[in-house]
Every structure is written in structure tokens, then in C-alpha cells.
Design an enzyme around this catalytic site. Structure first.
Site, PDB file in Angstrom:
ATOM      1  N   GLY A   1      12.356 -15.821  -7.587  1.00 39.00           N
ATOM      2  CA  GLY A   1      13.267 -16.290  -7.998  1.00 39.00           C
ATOM      3  C   GLY A   1      14.309 -16.232  -6.614  1.00 39.00           C
ATOM      4  O   GLY A   1      13.761 -16.545  -5.268  1.00 39.00           O
TER       5      GLY A   1
ATOM      6  N   GLN B   1      21.286 -17.468  -0.994  1.00 36.77           N
ATOM      7  CA  GLN B   1      20.234 -17.159  -0.032  1.00 36.77           C
ATOM      8  C   GLN B   1      19.902 -18.676   0.875  1.00 36.77           C
ATOM      9  O   GLN B   1      19.251 -18.488   1.603  1.00 36.77           O
ATOM     10  CB  GLN B   1      19.103 -16.748  -0.684  1.00 36.77           C
TER      11      GLN B   1
ATOM     12  N   CYS C   1      11.339 -10.057  -0.675  1.00 38.16           N
ATOM     13  CA  CYS C   1      12.791 -10.415  -0.799  1.00 38.16           C
ATOM     14  C   CYS C   1      12.984 -11.953   0.211  1.00 38.16           C
ATOM     15  O   CYS C   1      12.441 -11.236   1.256  1.00 38.16           O
ATOM     16  CB  CYS C   1      13.963 -10.363  -0.287  1.00 38.16           C
ATOM     17  N   LEU C   2      12.795 -12.940  -0.285  1.00 37.18           N
ATOM     18  CA  LEU C   2      12.786 -13.439   0.426  1.00 37.18           C
ATOM     19  C   LEU C   2      13.346 -13.953   1.796  1.00 37.18           C
ATOM     20  O   LEU C   2      13.021 -14.776   2.649  1.00 37.18           O
ATOM     21  CB  LEU C   2      12.655 -15.210  -0.010  1.00 37.18           C
TER      22      LEU C   2
ATOM     23  N   HIS D   1      22.111 -10.511  -5.784  1.00 40.16           N
ATOM     24  CA  HIS D   1      22.412 -11.201  -4.417  1.00 40.16           C
ATOM     25  C   HIS D   1      24.221 -11.729  -5.236  1.00 40.16           C
ATOM     26  O   HIS D   1      24.235 -12.085  -4.033  1.00 40.16           O
ATOM     27  CB  HIS D   1      21.484 -12.829  -4.144  1.00 40.16           C
TER      28      HIS D   1
ATOM     29  N   HIS E   1      16.983  -8.064  -9.403  1.00 44.50           N
ATOM     30  CA  HIS E   1      17.542  -8.841  -7.774  1.00 44.50           C
ATOM     31  C   HIS E   1      17.682  -9.614  -7.895  1.00 44.50           C
ATOM     32  O   HIS E   1      18.853  -9.192  -6.812  1.00 44.50           O
ATOM     33  CB  HIS E   1      15.412  -8.420  -7.763  1.00 44.50           C
ATOM     34  N   GLU E   2      17.834 -11.034  -8.623  1.00 46.62           N
ATOM     35  CA  GLU E   2      18.673 -12.182  -8.002  1.00 46.62           C
ATOM     36  C   GLU E   2      20.233 -11.839  -8.891  1.00 46.62           C
ATOM     37  O   GLU E   2      21.128 -12.411  -7.444  1.00 46.62           O
ATOM     38  CB  GLU E   2      17.897 -13.506  -8.475  1.00 46.62           C
TER      39      GLU E   2
END
Ligand code: NI
Length: 185
Positions: free
Chosen positions: A45, A50, A98-99, A144, A140-141
Site C-alpha cells: 500500500g 508518502q 511502513c515504507l 496516512h 493503515h493507508e
């Protein structure tokens, strides 16, 4: 085009993203670039903040979390102007990463089921319900695009223990094999 991923500590990760319209400039290319960037970084994701855009847009591909024979369990989808309207079911732990926060993975408890309204990349409106891993990635996304990160769900003691590591990440002192933008470099 592969875009640099914004690292922990950048204020854009703490902003609530703006809603967009279908006329948002370069939307198609932005979505394609986000997929390319996510796949390159081996993510499931990616949310617009991000990649340094404070808008309510995220993409997921939870099919990447399943084995070949159960790929249809997952979902590849674009979520524009999403609103989670309901979260139900039992809290269950899953080790999230998380990226934007490379090298840290922690168990996060979230509800099993999520109801979400959103527009897809063709700006078609949807009201859908998801469970399990796909719900997890969506939760999760979604965080963000409202300025939240998975570490916010950890107990204060646990979060405190990660402080040093998080500070290093924001300074670029972390081993990562994809392109990133560090706020304190
Ligand atoms: Ni993330």
C-alpha cells in the site's frame, strides 16, 4: 516514474490530506507512478502523503500478501476521498511496517472489519466492506491520509523505546534499498 518516499519526521505525514476532484492535474500518471513506486519498494500500500502530496488518495495491492493460489483473496484498488464509516469485529494483532518508517515492524491491534466509502480511479463511487488482511492494509493507508501513522497505535512505553530509531530514520541513518526523502538531511 519512481517517486521518492517521504521518511518519518516530515510534517507532511502529519497533515490531513485535501479531498480532490476528478480534474486533479495529472491524476492518472500520479496513480501509475504510485503503483510503480510501491512495487519497487515491495510495499502492499502507498498513500499520497508518502510521496509528498497532501491529498486524500491511497492505493493498495493486498494480492501481494497471498500465495499464488489464493491471490483472489486480495484486492488491488485505488481509494480517492475515502471515508471509513464503521469498524467492527474483534481487535487482532498484526505486525505492521511502513515504507516511510523502514526497519521498524510492530504488532498493531485493529478491528477485523471495515466499511469504507470512496471513489476509484475512474471516479466511480463505492460503499464496500472488507475483512482480514485487505481491511488491515486499508486501515493503515487510511491513517496516512488523515495524518496518522501505525506507531501512533502502540502503547506509550513501546513508542518511547522506538524514539532513538525514529530520530535516526528522519536523519537518513537507516538501511533502505528504495529512494527516500529524509526531513533532517
Ligand atoms: Ni505506511
Amino acid at each position: 516514474m519512481i517517486l521518492p518516499i517521504v521518511a518519518y519526521g516530515d510534517p507532511i505525514l502529519r497533515k490531513v490530506g485535501a479531498e480532490i476532484t476528478k480534474d486533479y492535474p495529472g491524476l492518472e500518471k500520479l496513480i501509475d507512478d504510485m503503483y510503480e513506486t510501491m512495487v519497487k519498494a515491495k510495499g502492499v500500500g502507498l498513500a499520497a502523503p508518502q510521496i509528498n502530496k497532501s491529498i486524500k488518495l491511497f492505493i493498495i495491492d493486498s494480492t501481494r500478501m497471498y500465495d499464488e493460489e489464493e491471490k483472489n483473496e486480495g484486492l488491488k484498488e485505488v481509494f480517492i476521498n475515502p471515508v471509513i464509516t464503521k469498524e467492527t469485529g474483534d481487535d487482532w494483532p498484526y505486525e505492521e511496517g511502513c515504507l516511510s518508517i523502514p526497519s521498524i515492524r510492530e504488532d498493531v491491534y485493529r478491528k477485523d472489519k471495515v466499511k469504507i466509502e470512496y471513489y476509484d480511479r475512474a471516479f466511480k463511487h463505492h460503499k464496500r466492506e472488507f475483512t482480514g488482511l485487505t481491511a488491515r492494509v486499508i486501515q493503515h493507508e487510511y491513517d496516512h491520509v488523515i495524518g496518522k501513522l501505525f506507531i501512533d497505535h502502540l502503547k506509550p512505553l513501546k513508542k518511547n523505546l522506538l524514539k532513538g530509531k525514529l530520530d535516526k530514520i528522519s536523519k537518513g541513518i537507516v538501511d533502505v534499498d528504495y529512494k527516500m526523502k529524509f526531513p533532517k538531511v
